[in-house]
Design a protein around this motif. Sequence first.
Motif, short mmCIF file in Angstrom:
data_model
loop_
_atom_site.label_atom_id
_atom_site.label_comp_id
_atom_site.label_asym_id
_atom_site.label_seq_id
_atom_site.Cartn_x
_atom_site.Cartn_y
_atom_site.Cartn_z
N PHE A 82 28.54 16.84 -16.71
CA PHE A 82 27.17 17.04 -16.24
C PHE A 82 26.85 18.50 -15.90
O PHE A 82 25.88 18.77 -15.21
CB PHE A 82 26.89 16.12 -15.04
CG PHE A 82 26.79 14.67 -15.44
CD1 PHE A 82 25.59 14.14 -15.87
CD2 PHE A 82 27.92 13.87 -15.45
CE1 PHE A 82 25.51 12.81 -16.28
CE2 PHE A 82 27.85 12.54 -15.85
CZ PHE A 82 26.64 12.01 -16.26
N LEU A 83 27.68 19.40 -16.39
CA LEU A 83 27.34 20.83 -16.28
C LEU A 83 26.87 21.31 -17.65
O LEU A 83 27.27 20.76 -18.68
CB LEU A 83 28.55 21.66 -15.85
CG LEU A 83 29.02 21.57 -14.40
CD1 LEU A 83 30.12 22.59 -14.14
CD2 LEU A 83 27.88 21.77 -13.42
N VAL B 5 32.69 26.48 -6.91
CA VAL B 5 33.21 25.12 -7.12
C VAL B 5 32.28 24.11 -6.43
O VAL B 5 31.94 23.07 -7.01
CB VAL B 5 34.66 25.01 -6.56
CG1 VAL B 5 35.14 23.56 -6.62
CG2 VAL B 5 35.60 25.89 -7.35
N SER B 8 29.14 23.70 -8.48
CA SER B 8 29.39 22.89 -9.68
C SER B 8 29.49 21.41 -9.31
O SER B 8 28.95 20.55 -10.01
CB SER B 8 30.68 23.32 -10.36
OG SER B 8 30.60 24.66 -10.72
N LEU B 11 26.00 20.08 -8.46
CA LEU B 11 25.19 19.94 -9.68
C LEU B 11 25.61 18.71 -10.48
O LEU B 11 24.77 17.91 -10.92
CB LEU B 11 25.35 21.18 -10.56
CG LEU B 11 24.49 22.39 -10.21
CD1 LEU B 11 24.86 23.57 -11.11
CD2 LEU B 11 23.01 22.07 -10.37
N GLU B 12 26.92 18.55 -10.65
CA GLU B 12 27.42 17.40 -11.42
C GLU B 12 27.06 16.08 -10.73
O GLU B 12 26.69 15.11 -11.39
CB GLU B 12 28.94 17.51 -11.58
CG GLU B 12 29.34 18.44 -12.67
CD GLU B 12 30.55 17.94 -13.43
OE1 GLU B 12 30.38 17.26 -14.45
OE2 GLU B 12 31.67 18.24 -12.99
N ARG B 15 23.22 15.45 -11.06
CA ARG B 15 22.77 15.17 -12.43
C ARG B 15 23.29 13.83 -12.94
O ARG B 15 22.71 13.26 -13.87
CB ARG B 15 23.25 16.29 -13.36
CG ARG B 15 22.43 17.54 -13.22
CD ARG B 15 22.92 18.59 -14.17
NE ARG B 15 22.27 19.87 -13.93
CZ ARG B 15 22.82 21.02 -14.20
NH1 ARG B 15 24.03 21.07 -14.73
NH2 ARG B 15 22.18 22.14 -13.96
N ASN B 16 24.36 13.34 -12.36
CA ASN B 16 24.87 12.02 -12.75
C ASN B 16 24.02 10.98 -12.00
O ASN B 16 24.44 10.38 -11.02
CB ASN B 16 26.35 11.91 -12.36
CG ASN B 16 27.02 10.73 -13.02
OD1 ASN B 16 26.36 9.88 -13.60
ND2 ASN B 16 28.33 10.68 -12.92
#
Lengths: 238, 252
Positions: A82-83, B5, B8, B11-12, B15-16
Amino acid sequence: MLILDKVQKSYQNHSVLNGISSTFQYGHCYLLLGDNGAGKSTLLKCIAGDEKVDHGSIRGNEHEDVSNLVALQYQFFESYSFLKVKEVIQLFTKLIANPSNIKDLYELLDIAQYEKTLIKNTSGGQRKALSLYLAFLMSKPIVLLDEPFADLDLKKKKQLFGFLQNQVHLQNKCLIIISHEIKGLESLFDFVYIMQDGQFIEHGTTEELVEKYKNPTFSGLEAVYFEVTGQLLGGRIK
Amino acid sequence: MILQVAKSFILESIRNTGVFLGNLLPAFIFIICSWICTISIKSSPETLDFMIKGQFFPISIMLLVFAFAFSSATIYLADLKANNTIHLLKRTNISPAKYFLGIGLGVFLMMNFVLLLLLAGYSFIISLSISALISIILICNFVLLAIYPLCFIVAGIVKNGKVAQSLLVPIMLVFMFSITMTSLFLTINEQQPQDYYIYLIWNPMLYLSDTLQFQLNLNDHTWLPLYQYSIILTILCMVLSIFAKQIYIRQD
């Protein structure tokens, strides 16, 4: 220098590497050939330290830990789904103390075209390109590549060929490459190792092997591979 | 490095969408239940107050802490292991401790942001003093501290995120219901649940639940003083961190 000494690796009593010994020097490019299941990818994982060897040793000069010197490009890149591609590169650029300046590889692999795409939405070829980029970003003296030319068109293959040649000759790196797509790229490889059933069954310089094995149908390293194994590169002959 | 980190990870996680909503929904669904009950039950405000403070609110908070401090981080870490990311990271210059601190920072920021939203939502339904809010936020973060290393233990022993996910349900049931059911049945039997808390000291949710009950005026006092809860949870964190490190080294 990378020294493999009688390296053995088994999975659940199935032997994958059977006492492999060899020496790999900086400033040279090595090609690993072999059928599926010959043990090529396992050997690269053992060199990179992803897998522990059961017996034997993998070491550098003066017994230094090789895994700190190695970058491995995986055949499949499935991390950080998802990056975006750009964000993964930014992350690794921050995590690496001295990242390589490899803008030419960035352009060569057309990463700008899909840098805003989430990893989960990229194609297999794009993921492989990213994996290849990250391997060189890490500034390691030994780089292990698993099918780097797959999914690339002829023009890109030639450009990557030039980049890899520079890495070997100008950066004095040791490249160990698994590839079945070698037509027209033979001059990149200084040495060729052919694997079967977890062992090196033949090795030598490209010139030596091409001179030694000749075939009326195939030429170059394809002929060498056919004569040594009785198989076509990338597929078994019936 | 740690900030990158954390960024990231956040964000992950955001977005999931499916997983993110799945983490939010269990906690926020009880706010909706509370609103519906507030509108429907007008005749017995004491019963309503007891329902919200005794059941909906504590379960919301526990589910939120569990989802953000444990579930999502465990699945994320198990997937990092399954898809070779851990191997890839070993070749960078970040130490495992710093990387996991970065994920921890991401978990901390996300959990606290959602916790504030949840508390803001409940403050429209029940009365929550500023001191109660601060105590709840503090104890939630100490529970996060204690639970976070457990993520590495579970992620270290499972093959991938899917296997981790299947393990999370029974772990959640043990963590949550060992507290809520014990309290409920002992209260029905007119016994004092705190007399039996000694058997549940291994469960970080105990300290959260007991603090919540005290802050919501359902109990006159906590089983142990709050500072002792923070000490116990910190010790639990250290013990679990040692186990987590051992599991990481064993797999290295």
